[in-house]
Every structure is written in structure tokens, then in C-alpha cells.
Write a protein that holds these residues in place. Structure first.
Motif, PDB file in Angstrom:
ATOM      1  N   ASP A  62       9.135 -17.224   9.750  1.00  0.00           N
ATOM      2  CA  ASP A  62       9.130 -16.074   8.856  1.00  0.00           C
ATOM      3  C   ASP A  62       7.947 -15.163   9.195  1.00  0.00           C
ATOM      4  OD1 ASP A  62       8.358 -14.672   6.140  1.00  0.00           O
ATOM      5  OD2 ASP A  62      10.428 -15.352   5.926  1.00  0.00           O
ATOM      6  N   SER A  73       7.353  -7.088   1.737  1.00  0.00           N
ATOM      7  CA  SER A  73       7.528  -8.186   0.797  1.00  0.00           C
ATOM      8  C   SER A  73       6.196  -8.619   0.184  1.00  0.00           C
ATOM      9  CB  SER A  73       8.199  -9.370   1.501  1.00  0.00           C
ATOM     10  OG  SER A  73       8.304 -10.483   0.649  1.00  0.00           O
ATOM     11  N   ASP A  97      16.597 -10.693   6.150  1.00  0.00           N
ATOM     12  CA  ASP A  97      16.786 -11.537   4.979  1.00  0.00           C
ATOM     13  C   ASP A  97      15.693 -12.588   4.994  1.00  0.00           C
ATOM     14  OD1 ASP A  97      17.726 -12.810   2.762  1.00  0.00           O
ATOM     15  OD2 ASP A  97      19.388 -13.818   3.776  1.00  0.00           O
ATOM     16  N   LEU A  98      14.614 -12.290   4.285  1.00  0.00           N
ATOM     17  CA  LEU A  98      13.426 -13.136   4.330  1.00  0.00           C
ATOM     18  C   LEU A  98      13.598 -14.339   3.406  1.00  0.00           C
ATOM     19  CD1 LEU A  98      10.621 -10.393   4.301  1.00  0.00           C
ATOM     20  CD2 LEU A  98      11.654 -11.533   6.261  1.00  0.00           C
ATOM     21  N   ARG A  99      13.740 -15.500   4.018  1.00  0.00           N
ATOM     22  CA  ARG A  99      13.836 -16.751   3.285  1.00  0.00           C
ATOM     23  C   ARG A  99      13.028 -17.804   4.014  1.00  0.00           C
ATOM     24  NH1 ARG A  99      20.094 -17.967   2.452  1.00  0.00           N
ATOM     25  NH2 ARG A  99      20.032 -17.403   4.674  1.00  0.00           N
ATOM     26  N   LEU A 100      12.260 -18.550   3.248  1.00  0.00           N
ATOM     27  CA  LEU A 100      11.431 -19.593   3.831  1.00  0.00           C
ATOM     28  C   LEU A 100      12.280 -20.814   4.138  1.00  0.00           C
ATOM     29  CD1 LEU A 100       8.213 -19.333   1.626  1.00  0.00           C
ATOM     30  CD2 LEU A 100       8.606 -18.378   3.901  1.00  0.00           C
ATOM     31  N   ARG A 101      12.226 -21.241   5.379  1.00  0.00           N
ATOM     32  CA  ARG A 101      12.959 -22.423   5.813  1.00  0.00           C
ATOM     33  C   ARG A 101      12.021 -23.621   5.892  1.00  0.00           C
ATOM     34  NH1 ARG A 101      14.545 -18.034   8.852  1.00  0.00           N
ATOM     35  NH2 ARG A 101      16.747 -17.432   8.686  1.00  0.00           N
ATOM     36  N   ASP A 126       9.111 -23.046   8.112  1.00  0.00           N
ATOM     37  CA  ASP A 126       8.104 -22.168   7.501  1.00  0.00           C
ATOM     38  C   ASP A 126       7.206 -22.949   6.546  1.00  0.00           C
ATOM     39  OD1 ASP A 126       9.190 -19.924   8.824  1.00  0.00           O
ATOM     40  OD2 ASP A 126      10.732 -19.744   7.281  1.00  0.00           O
TER      41      ASP A 126
END
Length: 309
Positions: free
Chosen positions: A24, A182, A280-284, A287
Motif C-alpha cells: 500500500d 487518504s 482502491d486503497l485497502r490494507l492487505r 501491509d
């Protein structure tokens, strides 16, 4: 676009996609800020460790050799030159060094009885030799302070430049602006135009290659005309470059106008009416793992990296 390909720093690597590319952008930005801030008030051991961490990350990310060889090679050479020049430069203290141990070693090796002022026989104590001057050969002199300053300066040159370059190398401009937008969302409460700022940053990042391309085209146009600069003289040469500069500004203003017209045609009248979600910012899982390692990183920095005053 040969000029763009020959630039050693600040280029985004589209292929191959490494695990650094998949992180990210907000996490990578936090790591970048950690590298840039943990250097402050740190000892030289930590500063050297930062350089080693950057090199290890580059190797484990499997970035192609052709990409980082020029970047890291030139920076390491520059840091080495700074280290050598800083080491042999005056340390600004102007100390005429004298041995700190007295000439009469019995003062240290044989204590005196306080009652009758008699010398008490004692075996010589083991002591480490200390010298403020580490190396001196003719005019070349390396002291402890000059070496300390040289290590500090050379490591900060490498850390500041290469950490930023590694971030730009593995993060697209749209991802950078999305991550910054963000993180800046809380500033909306203070009526700060976050969207306008990030849109301006995106356009600036996209406009830089256009500027370089225009400069390259104008330089090539001057070279192909085979101008005899000796016959022109100083005044004639200045006039030619003023004409080239004027033409460059005209081309850049034309490019900016074309970009503005393209945005208006596509409905970019205001950020509230036309917003584009770049990422599409999503923490995996990766991350969160990077965030956990970052916490360990700062724990080590606080425990062992502080500079001893």
C-alpha cells in the motif's frame, strides 16, 4: 525520450512488479518518513544500519540489476567520496592533541597511602590506549571527530537520496497522490482543500516528463543547426539561448493549456462533481506485516539508535 531513460533517479519501474510495488502506498510512505526521521539524533551505528537496510531491501525486492546498478552505484561512489573528504578535513575543533596519560606512569600504577604518604607497591593495571588522532601522515590527518562527521554526512547523503528514489521507483504517481489524499482526510475538518492539493500534485508529477521532453527537443534542434558559437561571441550566444528559453516557455504554456482544455472537456469543473478514484486503497496481510516490522524498527531505534550525549 532518451533524456528520460538516461535519468538515474526518480523514475517509476513498471515492470517487473515486485513485492514493493504491491504494498500500500500509505505504508510505503510511512516507511519513507521513518527512514528520513529516524536519522535525526541517532548514533553512527544506526545511520550505517539504515544504509545496510536499504541495500538489503533492494536486493530482496529483486529489482533488475540494470535499474539499481547505476542508481546505487553512483550514490555509493558519492558517499565514499564524501566519507574520504570529510575524514581528512579539519574537524573545526583545532585541538593540539597531547597524550592524556602522564609521563610518569607510577602515578597510575602505584597508589599512595593517605596516612603516611608512602607508595604502595601495586601491579600495573591494564588500560586501553586512547588517541584522538586516528591517522596522521604528513598533511593528512584523521581525528575521531572528523571521522564521526564524515560517517554522519556520507550516510545521510545515501539515505535521503536513495530512500526517496526507492519509493518513487516502486510507487506510481497516482498511487502517491492517492495515499497522500487518504492520509490528509482529517484536514478536511479545517476546511483545507485536500482534493485540490492532491490533484495539483498529480498534474505536477505528470507534467515533469513533458518539461523534460520539451527541453530535449529544443536542445536537439540547436545541435542539429551546427551553430558556430565562436563567431557568435558571448552576446550572440546569450541571444540564442534567450530565444530557446522563450520557445520553451511558449511550448510549456501550450501544453498546460491543452491539459486544462482536456480536463474541462471531460467534466473536471470541480473536485466535488468529478472525482476519479485512482486506487482502491485497502490494507492487505503484507501491509499489516510491514506495519508490524515498522513498529519493531522504531523500537530498535529508541532502544539502541539514540545518540549518546
Amino acid at each position: 525520450m532518451d533524456l528520460l531513460r538516461s535519468l538515474p533517479l526518480g523514475l517509476y519501474l513498471e515492470q517487473p512488479l515486485t513485492w514493493l510495488h504491491k504494498l500500500d502506498p500509505r505504508v510505503k510512505l510511512m516507511w519513507l518518513l521513518s527512514f528520513l526521521t529516524s536519522y535525526v539524533v541517532a548514533n553512527n551505528y544506526w545511520r550505517v544500519l539504515l544504509v545496510a537496510i536499504l541495500i538489503i531491501i533492494t536486493l530482496f525486492a529483486k529489482i533488475p540489476l540494470r535499474v539499481w546498478r547505476q542508481q546505487m552505484g553512483w550514490l555509493l561512489l558519492l558517499s565514499l567520496m564524501v566519507l574520504i573528504l570529510g575524514s581528512i578535513s579539519p574537524d573545526a575543533l583545532r585541538i593540539n592533541y597531547q597524550p592524556r596519560l602522564p609521563a610518569n606512569q607510577q602515578v597510575l600504577t602505584q597508589p599512595i597511602n593517605a596516612k603516611n604518604n608512602q607508595v604502595i607497591p601495586h601491579s600495573p593495571i591494564s588500560k586501553k590506549e586512547y588517541s584522538y588522532v586516528l591517522f596522521q601522515q604528513g598533511p593528512v590527518r584523521v581525528t575521531r571527530r572528523s571521522l564521526d562527521l564524515a560517517i554522519s554526512l556520507s550516510t545521510i547523503v545515501f539515505t535521503l537520496i536513495y530512500s526517496t528514489n526507492l519509493y518513487l521507483l516502486t510507487t506510481a504517481p497516482e498511487e502517491i497522490t492517492s495515499g497522500i489524499e487518504s492520509l490528509m482526510q482529517p484536514l478536511r475538518r479545517f476546511k483545507i482543500p485536500v482534493t485540490e492539493i492532491t490533484l495539483t500534485l498529480t498534474l505536477s508529477l505528470r507534467f515533469i516528463p513533458l518539461v523534460l521532453e520539451e527541453v530535449q527537443n529544443l536542445v536537439r534542434s540547436v545541435m542539429t543547426r551546427a551553430i558556430n558559437w565562436k563567431k557568435l561571441g558571448f552576446k550572440g550566444g546569450v541571444q540564442v539561448w534567450l530565444i530557446v528559453t522563450e520557445r520553451l516557455l511558449e511550448n510549456l504554456l501550450l501544453r498546460a493549456e491543452q491539459m486544462a482544455n482536456a480536463m474541462i472537456v471531460r467534466g473536471f469543473t470541480s473536485p466535488n462533481e468529478h472525482q476519479v478514484q485512482w486506487q482502491d486503497l485497502r490494507l492487505r496481510v503484507s501491509d499489516w506485516l510491514a506495519i508490524a516490522i515498522l513498529m519493531v524498527f522504531w523500537g530498535l531505534r529508541i532502544a539502541f539508535g539514540a545518540e549518546v550525549s
